[in-house]
Design a protein around this motif. Sequence first.
Motif, mmCIF file in Angstrom:
data_model
loop_
_atom_site.group_PDB
_atom_site.id
_atom_site.type_symbol
_atom_site.label_atom_id
_atom_site.label_comp_id
_atom_site.label_asym_id
_atom_site.label_seq_id
_atom_site.Cartn_x
_atom_site.Cartn_y
_atom_site.Cartn_z
ATOM 1 N N THR A 63 18.274 -7.531 -69.159
ATOM 2 C CA THR A 63 17.474 -8.561 -69.819
ATOM 3 C C THR A 63 18.077 -9.932 -69.534
ATOM 4 O OG1 THR A 63 18.758 -8.550 -71.874
ATOM 5 C CG2 THR A 63 16.963 -6.939 -71.685
ATOM 6 N N PRO A 64 17.307 -10.996 -69.676
ATOM 7 C CA PRO A 64 17.875 -12.329 -69.458
ATOM 8 C C PRO A 64 19.071 -12.619 -70.362
ATOM 9 C CG PRO A 64 15.494 -12.454 -69.438
ATOM 10 C CD PRO A 64 15.839 -11.051 -69.856
ATOM 11 N N ALA A 65 19.011 -12.184 -71.631
ATOM 12 C CA ALA A 65 20.119 -12.441 -72.542
ATOM 13 C C ALA A 65 21.330 -11.587 -72.204
ATOM 14 C CB ALA A 65 19.697 -12.185 -73.985
ATOM 15 N N GLY A 66 21.090 -10.351 -71.800
ATOM 16 C CA GLY A 66 22.180 -9.457 -71.429
ATOM 17 C C GLY A 66 23.050 -9.020 -72.585
ATOM 18 N N GLY A 123 14.403 -11.428 -74.220
ATOM 19 C CA GLY A 123 13.596 -11.199 -73.020
ATOM 20 C C GLY A 123 13.326 -9.740 -72.722
ATOM 21 N N ARG A 124 13.655 -8.854 -73.658
ATOM 22 C CA ARG A 124 13.517 -7.420 -73.409
ATOM 23 C C ARG A 124 12.097 -7.007 -72.990
ATOM 24 N NH1 ARG A 124 16.224 -3.425 -71.667
ATOM 25 N NH2 ARG A 124 14.692 -4.079 -70.146
ATOM 26 N N THR A 125 11.062 -7.580 -73.615
ATOM 27 C CA THR A 125 9.702 -7.143 -73.334
ATOM 28 C C THR A 125 8.975 -8.011 -72.325
ATOM 29 O OG1 THR A 125 8.885 -8.403 -75.244
ATOM 30 C CG2 THR A 125 9.411 -6.073 -75.595
ATOM 31 N N THR A 126 9.610 -9.100 -71.872
ATOM 32 C CA THR A 126 8.890 -10.034 -71.007
ATOM 33 C C THR A 126 9.484 -10.250 -69.636
ATOM 34 O OG1 THR A 126 10.108 -11.877 -72.025
ATOM 35 C CG2 THR A 126 7.952 -11.329 -72.967
ATOM 36 N N ALA A 127 10.770 -9.942 -69.453
ATOM 37 C CA ALA A 127 11.407 -10.267 -68.176
ATOM 38 C C ALA A 127 12.499 -9.257 -67.852
ATOM 39 C CB ALA A 127 12.010 -11.673 -68.233
ATOM 40 N N ALA A 128 12.671 -9.018 -66.567
ATOM 41 C CA ALA A 128 13.729 -8.119 -66.119
ATOM 42 C C ALA A 128 14.629 -8.863 -65.142
ATOM 43 C CB ALA A 128 13.134 -6.889 -65.434
#
Length: 254
Positions: free
Chosen positions: A209-212, A245-250
């Motif tokens: 995820t972006p946040a990680g 960002g779990r549901t929107t970006a990888a």
Amino acid sequence: MSTRLAGRTALVTGATSNIGRAVAEAFAAEGALVAVSGRSAARGAEVVDAVRARGGRAVFVRADLDGGAAAARDLADRATRALGGRIDVLVNNAGVYPGDTTDRTDEETFDRVYAVNVKAPFFLTAAVAPAMAEAGGGAVVNLGSWIARLGVPMGALYSSTKGAVETLTRAWAAEFGPRGVRVNAISPGVVLPLADGSGHPAAAMMRGTPAGRMGTPAEIAHAAVYLASDEASFVHGIVLDVDGGRTTAAVVAA
């Protein structure tokens, strides 16, 4: 102390731990008088004491929301009295999470989870939102979940209840919005009480995820303050993703 919720009253369910506690503390820090609701009087007193120690205002209102309409009406009545006659903000946070697979979920568990996660907020909103409208307006903030929209192999029952809550959010926005009551939801990602949960098994859910990383209850509470405040006066019927960002970006690591 900030004043974004100065003069407001708020009822927060499931407010004796984790996200609910963070929301209650954040609301109080912004000037609201908060009714901290939960099953444990001891934990409720701990939250109230912590709020008051920081100069905030809070009261504890015990409740065991079993899904019954009577229990919801009773909480609404007692919280209204404890808050001086009105509830300006309702946060439907209380919930239970059984993480088992579908074939291992029995009917009793199914009924209990839907009772707590769907029926309880349904009937509590039914008891509170019309009174908000009569008083001139208010805000309802529901707690959804990222797994309502991103399927994972465990927790189908829980994710379906949160899908229901997010659907109710949109329906209630249409129903109560024209009467001055804004209804929105927050969809948290993987959240733990500790800021550094890198060693926790759930941390794996946030890889890529972006946040990680996992989120904190305080980060969810910031979103709740926004949705409850006048800053969100033009916001109706949304599900605000606060999930790293779990549901929107990888993110694909090199």
